[in-house]
Design a protein around this motif. Structure first.
Motif, PDB file in Angstrom:
ATOM      1  N   CYS A 134      45.496  41.427  27.741  1.00 44.25           N
ATOM      2  CA  CYS A 134      45.361  41.593  29.194  1.00 44.25           C
ATOM      3  C   CYS A 134      44.396  40.579  29.805  1.00 44.25           C
ATOM      4  N   GLY A 135      43.524  40.004  28.988  1.00 42.05           N
ATOM      5  CA  GLY A 135      42.636  38.976  29.509  1.00 42.05           C
ATOM      6  C   GLY A 135      43.392  37.756  30.003  1.00 42.05           C
ATOM      7  N   ASN A 136      44.607  37.566  29.500  1.00 43.41           N
ATOM      8  CA  ASN A 136      45.432  36.427  29.928  1.00 43.41           C
ATOM      9  C   ASN A 136      45.936  36.574  31.355  1.00 43.41           C
ATOM     10  N   ALA A 137      45.798  37.774  31.936  1.00 40.73           N
ATOM     11  CA  ALA A 137      46.291  38.001  33.303  1.00 40.73           C
ATOM     12  C   ALA A 137      45.593  37.091  34.309  1.00 40.73           C
ATOM     13  N   ASN A 138      44.385  36.667  33.983  1.00 40.71           N
ATOM     14  CA  ASN A 138      43.641  35.797  34.900  1.00 40.71           C
ATOM     15  C   ASN A 138      44.350  34.472  35.167  1.00 40.71           C
ATOM     16  N   ARG A 139      45.272  34.108  34.311  1.00 40.61           N
ATOM     17  CA  ARG A 139      46.029  32.874  34.517  1.00 40.61           C
ATOM     18  C   ARG A 139      46.995  32.989  35.685  1.00 40.61           C
ATOM     19  N   PHE A 140      47.361  34.233  36.039  1.00 41.49           N
ATOM     20  CA  PHE A 140      48.423  34.442  37.020  1.00 41.49           C
ATOM     21  C   PHE A 140      47.944  35.011  38.355  1.00 41.49           C
ATOM     22  N   TYR A 141      46.758  35.621  38.377  1.00 43.31           N
ATOM     23  CA  TYR A 141      46.351  36.377  39.559  1.00 43.31           C
ATOM     24  C   TYR A 141      45.023  35.882  40.124  1.00 43.31           C
ATOM     25  N   CYS A 142      44.991  35.795  41.463  1.00 43.49           N
ATOM     26  CA  CYS A 142      43.780  35.336  42.145  1.00 43.49           C
ATOM     27  C   CYS A 142      42.809  36.473  42.413  1.00 43.49           C
ATOM     28  N   LYS A 143      43.294  37.706  42.375  1.00 41.94           N
ATOM     29  CA  LYS A 143      42.462  38.894  42.547  1.00 41.94           C
ATOM     30  C   LYS A 143      43.242  40.102  42.072  1.00 41.94           C
ATOM     31  N   TYR A 144      42.547  41.215  41.878  1.00 42.43           N
ATOM     32  CA  TYR A 144      43.172  42.454  41.423  1.00 42.43           C
ATOM     33  C   TYR A 144      42.886  43.567  42.428  1.00 42.43           C
ATOM     34  N   VAL A 145      43.904  44.342  42.732  1.00 42.53           N
ATOM     35  CA  VAL A 145      43.756  45.498  43.615  1.00 42.53           C
ATOM     36  C   VAL A 145      44.319  46.719  42.910  1.00 42.53           C
ATOM     37  N   VAL A 146      43.446  47.676  42.624  1.00 43.17           N
ATOM     38  CA  VAL A 146      43.890  48.949  42.052  1.00 43.17           C
ATOM     39  C   VAL A 146      44.403  49.801  43.199  1.00 43.17           C
ATOM     40  N   GLY A 147      45.663  50.205  43.119  1.00 39.73           N
ATOM     41  CA  GLY A 147      46.310  50.852  44.252  1.00 39.73           C
ATOM     42  C   GLY A 147      46.142  52.349  44.296  1.00 39.73           C
ATOM     43  N   GLY A 148      47.211  53.050  44.680  1.00 44.75           N
ATOM     44  CA  GLY A 148      47.107  54.474  44.974  1.00 44.75           C
ATOM     45  C   GLY A 148      47.417  55.391  43.807  1.00 44.75           C
ATOM     46  N   ASP A 149      47.435  56.672  44.139  1.00 46.18           N
ATOM     47  CA  ASP A 149      47.726  57.776  43.229  1.00 46.18           C
ATOM     48  C   ASP A 149      46.609  57.976  42.209  1.00 46.18           C
ATOM     49  N   GLN A 150      46.873  58.783  41.185  1.00 41.42           N
ATOM     50  CA  GLN A 150      45.803  59.268  40.314  1.00 41.42           C
ATOM     51  C   GLN A 150      45.485  58.324  39.157  1.00 41.42           C
ATOM     52  N   VAL A 151      45.324  57.049  39.456  1.00 39.62           N
ATOM     53  CA  VAL A 151      45.054  56.079  38.399  1.00 39.62           C
ATOM     54  C   VAL A 151      43.674  56.249  37.779  1.00 39.62           C
ATOM     55  N   TRP A 152      42.752  56.891  38.522  1.00 43.21           N
ATOM     56  CA  TRP A 152      41.424  57.121  37.971  1.00 43.21           C
ATOM     57  C   TRP A 152      41.241  58.561  37.489  1.00 43.21           C
ATOM     58  N   ASN A 153      42.346  59.250  37.286  1.00 42.74           N
ATOM     59  CA  ASN A 153      42.307  60.562  36.655  1.00 42.74           C
ATOM     60  C   ASN A 153      41.701  60.390  35.258  1.00 42.74           C
ATOM     61  N   PRO A 154      40.673  61.171  34.900  1.00 45.46           N
ATOM     62  CA  PRO A 154      40.013  60.985  33.597  1.00 45.46           C
ATOM     63  C   PRO A 154      40.977  61.037  32.417  1.00 45.46           C
ATOM     64  N   THR A 155      41.992  61.902  32.498  1.00 46.12           N
ATOM     65  CA  THR A 155      42.958  61.995  31.403  1.00 46.12           C
ATOM     66  C   THR A 155      43.781  60.722  31.294  1.00 46.12           C
ATOM     67  N   ILE A 156      44.216  60.206  32.430  1.00 43.66           N
ATOM     68  CA  ILE A 156      45.023  58.978  32.434  1.00 43.66           C
ATOM     69  C   ILE A 156      44.185  57.793  31.971  1.00 43.66           C
ATOM     70  N   SER A 157      42.948  57.750  32.394  1.00 43.07           N
ATOM     71  CA  SER A 157      42.087  56.612  32.068  1.00 43.07           C
ATOM     72  C   SER A 157      41.782  56.513  30.578  1.00 43.07           C
ATOM     73  N   LYS A 158      41.942  57.609  29.858  1.00 40.56           N
ATOM     74  CA  LYS A 158      41.758  57.542  28.416  1.00 40.56           C
ATOM     75  C   LYS A 158      42.817  56.645  27.783  1.00 40.56           C
ATOM     76  N   VAL A 159      43.988  56.638  28.408  1.00 38.64           N
ATOM     77  CA  VAL A 159      45.082  55.808  27.916  1.00 38.64           C
ATOM     78  C   VAL A 159      45.043  54.446  28.591  1.00 38.64           C
ATOM     79  N   ASN A 160      44.940  54.461  29.909  1.00 38.62           N
ATOM     80  CA  ASN A 160      45.045  53.239  30.701  1.00 38.62           C
ATOM     81  C   ASN A 160      43.697  52.830  31.297  1.00 38.62           C
ATOM     82  N   SER A 161      42.783  52.390  30.450  1.00 39.14           N
ATOM     83  CA  SER A 161      41.497  51.899  30.943  1.00 39.14           C
ATOM     84  C   SER A 161      41.689  50.641  31.777  1.00 39.14           C
TER      85      SER A 161
END
Length: 358
Positions: free
Chosen positions: A104-131
């Motif tokens: 995932c560190g290679n993503a910097n080659r393609f993107y000028c910035k990152y925006v974490v969008g909507g919904d429950q992406v910071w749900n503690p259960t989900i974040s255990k999988v998708n940090s």
């Protein structure tokens, strides 16, 4: 690398069996495009390179989620259902490369910035999988932002709170969708947190009217009961209201016995079910939002058993507070605090534009 022409990397939940989740992802990408920028969702494989201890922890979390009345979504790639939804996924701009914990560190080659969008992406259960939704593995030389993520709960462990403080210190601007969670986050990280609306509210009723596509052979006048939980109380309420109002009753859910099965309809069909309804009964956050967008009479309910503090009931409670309505009560669209809602939408658009211009 010169990133003047690079895209904005977007992160949100969108590839699961929830039409509202896919629609909020589509909405955010659409609004960003309308604002003159190009963004795409980063495909991330959370299942690769997990330690055994992580897999055990995730499995235990799923069991607790099931015990609380939730359900764990299946892997759709091997399913014959939800084909219309999966076809819609292809229309949402996304990366051609699939990233994982190792690359995932290679993503910097393609993107000028990152925006974490909507919904429950910071749900503690989900974040255990998708940090990755906390941009944990992304170098800080590329700007990081959040627009409207939520946690699904206000009950965060001290360990998770410390992790949030550490990770969000690298974000230039922080937005959060739900009111109570925005306040909690502001106190936690000691910084300004902008309370934003769900991305579907950033688009007008006219937009969603053009997006919707009606299902054939539906009655002209109907009460739509859209439920994600399994509450007999809500179904009984819908049956009574339909009879009182002289409306046909249509149930829409994941159940194989209901009139409209989510596994068989597209997001455009989903939106049209709310647009054409005479009355809506729902325990769904996005079901409430589309009822508001189309100015429908509706009755909101909690999805989980128990009070507003029970798991993700908070977002229903927060939304009702913002709109000046009550859970379990019939909502006259003329009584909704439209002025407050419109101000919040305008504020959210300005916040998003600030992120894009930064």
């Amino acid at each position: 690398m010169d990133k003047s022409g690079a895209k904005i990397g977007l992160l949100t939940l969108w590839k699961n069996t929830n039409h509202g989740t896919a629609l909020q992802a589509h909405a955010l990408a659409t609004v960003i495009s309308e604002m003159g920028c190009e963004g795409e969702y980063i495909l991330y494989d959370s299942r690769r390179h997990l330690r055994i201890v992580d897999k055990i922890s995730i499995f235990a979390s799923k069991l607790r989620y099931l015990a609380s009345g939730g359900f764990v979504k299946s892997d759709l790639e091997s399913s014959d259902s939800y084909k219309s939804l999966m076809n819609f996924w292809d229309r949402i701009p996304h990366s051609s490369m699939i990233f994982n914990k190792k690359n995932c560190g290679n993503a910097n080659r393609f993107y000028c910035k990152y925006v974490v969008g909507g919904d429950q992406v910071w749900n503690p259960t989900i974040s255990k999988v998708n940090s990755f939704y906390l941009l944990e593995s992304i170098d800080n030389d590329v700007p990081k932002y959040s627009y409207s993520p939520s946690f699904g709960t206000v009950c965060l462990s001290s360990k998770y709170k410390k992790r949030l403080v550490r990770m969000l210190s690298c974000f230039r601007y922080v937005g959060c969708r739900d009111i109570a969670q925005s306040e909690l986050l502001r106190k936690l990280i000691g910084r300004e947190v902008t309370n934003t609306v769900d991305p579907v509210l950033l688009l007008s009723e006219e937009f969603w009217h053009g997006f919707s596509e009606s299902l054939p052979h539906l009655p002209k006048n109907y009460l739509l009961c859209y439920i994600l939980g399994d509450s007999k109380k809500i179904r009984t309420y819908a049956e009574r209201e339909a009879k009182i109002r002289g409306l046909d009753l249509i149930f829409m859910s994941v159940s194989s016995t209901d009139d409209v099965k989510l596994s068989e309809i597209s997001p455009s069909n989903f939106v049209s079910m709310f647009e054409n309804a005479n009355f809506v009964v729902t325990d769904s956050y996005h079901g409430m939002l589309y009822s508001v967008i189309f100015g429908k009479m509706f009755a909101p309910f909690f999805k989980r058993r128990g009070p507003a503090t029970a798991y993700d009931n908070w977002r229903i409670y927060d939304l009702c507070c913002m709109l000046g309505i009550k859970v379990g009560s019939q909502v006259d669209p003329g009584k909704i605090n439209r002025s407050k809602l419109n101000d919040k939408v305008l504020q959210s658009k300005k916040f998003l534009q600030t992120i894009l211009n930064d």
